[in-house]
Design a protein around this motif. Structure first.
Motif, PDB file in Angstrom:
ATOM      1  N   GLY A 247       0.814  -1.221   0.000  1.00  0.00           N
ATOM      2  CA  GLY A 247       0.000   0.000   0.000  1.00  0.00           C
ATOM      3  C   GLY A 247       0.840   1.260   0.000  1.00  0.00           C
ATOM      4  N   GLY A 248       2.038   1.197   0.603  1.00  0.00           N
ATOM      5  CA  GLY A 248       2.933   2.349   0.572  1.00  0.00           C
ATOM      6  C   GLY A 248       3.390   2.656  -0.846  1.00  0.00           C
ATOM      7  N   THR A 249       3.719   1.607  -1.597  1.00  0.00           N
ATOM      8  CA  THR A 249       4.130   1.797  -2.990  1.00  0.00           C
ATOM      9  C   THR A 249       2.998   2.410  -3.801  1.00  0.00           C
ATOM     10  N   LEU A 250       1.785   1.912  -3.621  1.00  0.00           N
ATOM     11  CA  LEU A 250       0.635   2.453  -4.346  1.00  0.00           C
ATOM     12  C   LEU A 250       0.386   3.910  -3.952  1.00  0.00           C
ATOM     13  N   ALA A 251       0.571   4.234  -2.665  1.00  0.00           N
ATOM     14  CA  ALA A 251       0.384   5.624  -2.220  1.00  0.00           C
ATOM     15  C   ALA A 251       1.384   6.547  -2.909  1.00  0.00           C
ATOM     16  N   MET A 252       2.636   6.090  -3.067  1.00  0.00           N
ATOM     17  CA  MET A 252       3.647   6.908  -3.743  1.00  0.00           C
ATOM     18  C   MET A 252       3.318   7.097  -5.223  1.00  0.00           C
ATOM     19  N   LEU A 253       2.858   6.032  -5.884  1.00  0.00           N
ATOM     20  CA  LEU A 253       2.495   6.139  -7.300  1.00  0.00           C
ATOM     21  C   LEU A 253       1.333   7.108  -7.495  1.00  0.00           C
ATOM     22  N   ILE A 254       0.348   7.059  -6.602  1.00  0.00           N
ATOM     23  CA  ILE A 254      -0.805   7.956  -6.689  1.00  0.00           C
ATOM     24  C   ILE A 254      -0.374   9.394  -6.405  1.00  0.00           C
ATOM     25  N   ALA A 255       0.482   9.586  -5.399  1.00  0.00           N
ATOM     26  CA  ALA A 255       0.962  10.933  -5.070  1.00  0.00           C
ATOM     27  C   ALA A 255       1.687  11.552  -6.250  1.00  0.00           C
ATOM     28  N   ALA A 256       2.492  10.756  -6.955  1.00  0.00           N
ATOM     29  CA  ALA A 256       3.222  11.261  -8.120  1.00  0.00           C
ATOM     30  C   ALA A 256       2.250  11.708  -9.210  1.00  0.00           C
ATOM     31  N   GLN A 257       1.198  10.932  -9.443  1.00  0.00           N
ATOM     32  CA  GLN A 257       0.224  11.303 -10.466  1.00  0.00           C
ATOM     33  C   GLN A 257      -0.550  12.560 -10.059  1.00  0.00           C
ATOM     34  N   LEU A 258      -0.868  12.692  -8.790  1.00  0.00           N
ATOM     35  CA  LEU A 258      -1.558  13.904  -8.326  1.00  0.00           C
ATOM     36  C   LEU A 258      -0.688  15.140  -8.521  1.00  0.00           C
ATOM     37  N   GLU A 259       0.586  15.026  -8.166  1.00  0.00           N
ATOM     38  CA  GLU A 259       1.493  16.164  -8.318  1.00  0.00           C
ATOM     39  C   GLU A 259       1.666  16.523  -9.789  1.00  0.00           C
ATOM     40  N   GLN A 260       1.733  15.514 -10.649  1.00  0.00           N
ATOM     41  CA  GLN A 260       1.842  15.790 -12.088  1.00  0.00           C
ATOM     42  C   GLN A 260       0.612  16.503 -12.621  1.00  0.00           C
ATOM     43  N   ALA A 261      -0.545  16.275 -11.964  1.00  0.00           N
ATOM     44  CA  ALA A 261      -1.793  16.928 -12.373  1.00  0.00           C
ATOM     45  C   ALA A 261      -1.956  18.305 -11.727  1.00  0.00           C
ATOM     46  N   GLY A 262      -0.939  18.757 -10.980  1.00  0.00           N
ATOM     47  CA  GLY A 262      -0.986  20.074 -10.357  1.00  0.00           C
ATOM     48  C   GLY A 262      -1.759  20.119  -9.053  1.00  0.00           C
ATOM     49  N   GLN A 263      -2.044  18.953  -8.450  1.00  0.00           N
ATOM     50  CA  GLN A 263      -2.784  18.901  -7.200  1.00  0.00           C
ATOM     51  C   GLN A 263      -1.828  18.859  -6.009  1.00  0.00           C
ATOM     52  N   GLN A 264      -2.242  19.429  -4.889  1.00  0.00           N
ATOM     53  CA  GLN A 264      -1.412  19.441  -3.693  1.00  0.00           C
ATOM     54  C   GLN A 264      -1.580  18.141  -2.915  1.00  0.00           C
ATOM     55  N   VAL A 265      -0.460  17.499  -2.614  1.00  0.00           N
ATOM     56  CA  VAL A 265      -0.448  16.331  -1.741  1.00  0.00           C
ATOM     57  C   VAL A 265       0.162  16.783  -0.418  1.00  0.00           C
ATOM     58  N   LYS A 266      -0.644  16.798   0.611  1.00  0.00           N
ATOM     59  CA  LYS A 266      -0.218  17.345   1.899  1.00  0.00           C
ATOM     60  C   LYS A 266       0.525  16.320   2.754  1.00  0.00           C
ATOM     61  N   PHE A 267       0.099  15.050   2.655  1.00  0.00           N
ATOM     62  CA  PHE A 267       0.659  14.031   3.543  1.00  0.00           C
ATOM     63  C   PHE A 267       0.722  12.690   2.816  1.00  0.00           C
ATOM     64  N   VAL A 268       1.887  12.043   2.883  1.00  0.00           N
ATOM     65  CA  VAL A 268       2.052  10.662   2.415  1.00  0.00           C
ATOM     66  C   VAL A 268       2.703   9.885   3.552  1.00  0.00           C
ATOM     67  N   GLY A 269       1.978   8.925   4.108  1.00  0.00           N
ATOM     68  CA  GLY A 269       2.505   8.085   5.174  1.00  0.00           C
ATOM     69  C   GLY A 269       2.895   6.726   4.625  1.00  0.00           C
ATOM     70  N   LEU A 270       4.145   6.321   4.855  1.00  0.00           N
ATOM     71  CA  LEU A 270       4.651   5.033   4.382  1.00  0.00           C
ATOM     72  C   LEU A 270       4.946   4.160   5.592  1.00  0.00           C
ATOM     73  N   VAL A 271       4.222   3.067   5.713  1.00  0.00           N
ATOM     74  CA  VAL A 271       4.330   2.190   6.882  1.00  0.00           C
ATOM     75  C   VAL A 271       5.026   0.897   6.465  1.00  0.00           C
ATOM     76  N   ASP A 272       6.338   0.813   6.733  1.00  0.00           N
ATOM     77  CA  ASP A 272       7.157  -0.338   6.339  1.00  0.00           C
ATOM     78  C   ASP A 272       6.859  -0.708   4.884  1.00  0.00           C
ATOM     79  N   SER A 273       6.990   0.268   4.026  1.00  0.00           N
ATOM     80  CA  SER A 273       6.581   0.145   2.631  1.00  0.00           C
ATOM     81  C   SER A 273       7.444  -0.838   1.843  1.00  0.00           C
ATOM     82  N   PHE A 274       6.819  -1.486   0.857  1.00  0.00           N
ATOM     83  CA  PHE A 274       7.560  -2.245  -0.136  1.00  0.00           C
ATOM     84  C   PHE A 274       8.378  -1.266  -0.972  1.00  0.00           C
TER      85      PHE A 274
END
Length: 430
Positions: A247-274
């Motif tokens: 889920g940490g890896t998926l959160a990072m991939l989604i955050a990258a796509q949001l930032e590329q779309a010009g959206q603000q990502v305020k918090f990304v929590g990675l819990v023992d991520s793959f």
């Protein structure tokens, strides 16, 4: 005061803040202090901070005028009508230990969790004669009695992959949690309980788990599909994402796509991520039998050591293996309630997610600096991930616990609760 709530009688508390005491968050702080010295049944379900106490004309406390935090939910109560609805409501009441369940009440918002979900599935087998054949994935997709019964009658709308794990907090951006390697999201229950009343937790489940006919092709495409679900619920930022393990890896991939779309990502929590890495994964061996033993160790631990695993990785063989494992399970694992077919399906989803994770070479750089929690021994992977994300000083908190224990670790829960309780912005939801 004891008042009738949507889930039966509740103990409510009303507080006036001292002039030098900040009112913000006072109720929750007091509840935590009370928990340390009182039994659970004496701790108010809600502590409401008031500007002044309502008074009668002669200056006494007007108890009838005290606000009721459950008022909106009480008005929304919809009574079960058919025999099937009433029978299912009775099961929920017994499992959840509450006095009343309505057609539109969300199982997880009423206090349901993974263990209680399995109990509901097991008890619902008695309702097959009334046309209900309930599986865990049904409850995850349709967490209300009305939705479940409508699905039996063929009148249900298409279910969302988003699962509300606590109640909505109006005006506060939700926390979107991404499923881990089994495709399930129950590991976020402890965090959802901590954030109840402060921030809603919306968990995104694997579509393959919910729809056996569906097959994901890559983590990147999964991230795009999950992003569409997120933006349908919350069209604009700031966004808050969290993921454990895969889920940490998926959160990072989604955050990258949001930032590329010009959206603000305020918090990304990675819990023992793959951590994806072509170099590390080049020598990985795809061994379904080893994966099955690991899976059984979690789901049917008594059966795992002595089970003979042979043959090919086919649906028929997997069902037969799980049937034998269930027969050998002496510890009465709650996962037995799922049945061989569903256990085999969950394992197949986990296998597919592992295969897709090994194909991802790296994560894209992020502008947001993730907050990380790691288990000991993963220092090299943490450095590798920081390099991939372009965050050389990313760091993180190191916790002395196992990978499967970290979502319930007290240090992680306390720190995540504090961070996400402090970050508050007004947002427009769908």
């Amino acid at each position: 005061m004891a008042r009738e709530g949507v889930s039966g009688k509740q103990l409510l508390g009303y507080v006036l803040a001292a002039t030098d005491t900040p009112a913000d968050g006072l109720g929750e702080r007091l509840r935590e202090q009370l928990k340390a010295s009182l039994p659970d049944y004496m701790v108010p379900a809600h502590l409401m901070v008031l500007e002044r106490m309502p008074l009668t004309p002669n200056g006494k406390l007007d108890r009838k005028a005290l606000p009721n935090p459950d008022a909106e939910q009480r008005l929304a109560y919809v009574e079960p009508r058919t025999e099937l609805e009433k029978a299912l409501a009775k099961i929920w009441q017994e499992v959840l230990k509450i006095e009343r369940v309505g057609l539109t009440d969300n199982f997880f918002e009423l206090g349901g969790d993974s263990i209680l979900s399995l109990q509901v599935v097991a008890r619902s087998r008695a309702l097959k004669a009334q046309g209900l054949s309930l599986k865990l994935r049904d409850l995850m997709q349709k967490p209300s009695i009305g939705e479940l019964v409508a699905s039996v009658q063929g009148t249900a709308e298409k279910a969302s992959g988003l699962l509300a794990m606590n109640a909505e907090v109006k005006g506060v951006a939700p926390l979107f949690c991404l499923h881990a390697g089994f495709g399930t999201v129950f590991d976020y229950e402890p965090l959802a309980r901590r954030l109840s009343g402060r921030r809603q937790v919306l968990a995104i489940q694997s579509r393959m788990l919910l729809d056996p006919a569906f097959n994901d092709t890559s983590l990147q495409e999964m991230a795009s599909e999950y992003l569409a679900q997120i933006r349908q619920k919350q069209p604009h930022g700031p966004y808050h994402l969290l993921g454990w393990s895969l889920g940490g890896t998926l959160a990072m991939l989604i955050a990258a796509q949001l930032e590329q779309a010009g959206q603000q990502v305020k918090f990304v929590g990675l819990v023992d991520s793959f951590v994806p890495s072509a170099a590390v994964d080049a020598g990985a061996v795809d061994d379904w039998q080893a994966d099955l033993r690991d899976f059984l160790q979690v789901t049917l631990p008594d059966a795992a050591p002595g089970l003979s695993i042979d043959g090919e990785e086919t649906p028929h063989n997997l069902r037969a293996l799980f049937q034998r494992a269930m027969s050998a399970e002496r510890g009465a694992s709650t996962y037995v309630a799922l049945g061989a077919d569903e256990l085999a399906h969950v394992f197949s989803v986990a296998r597919r997610l592992k295969q897709l994770s090994l194909k991802l070479e790296r994560c894209a750089p992020l502008a947001v600096n993730p907050t990380c929690w790691w288990t000991l021994g993963r220092e090299a992977e943490a450095l590798e991930l920081a390099a991939q994300l372009g965050q050389p000083g990313m760091g993180g908190e190191w916790l002395d616990c196992g990978h499967f224990q970290i979502p319930r670790d007290e240090t992680f829960l306390s720190e995540a609760e504090e961070m996400l309780g402090q970050i508050v912005e007004s947002v427009v939801m769908s």
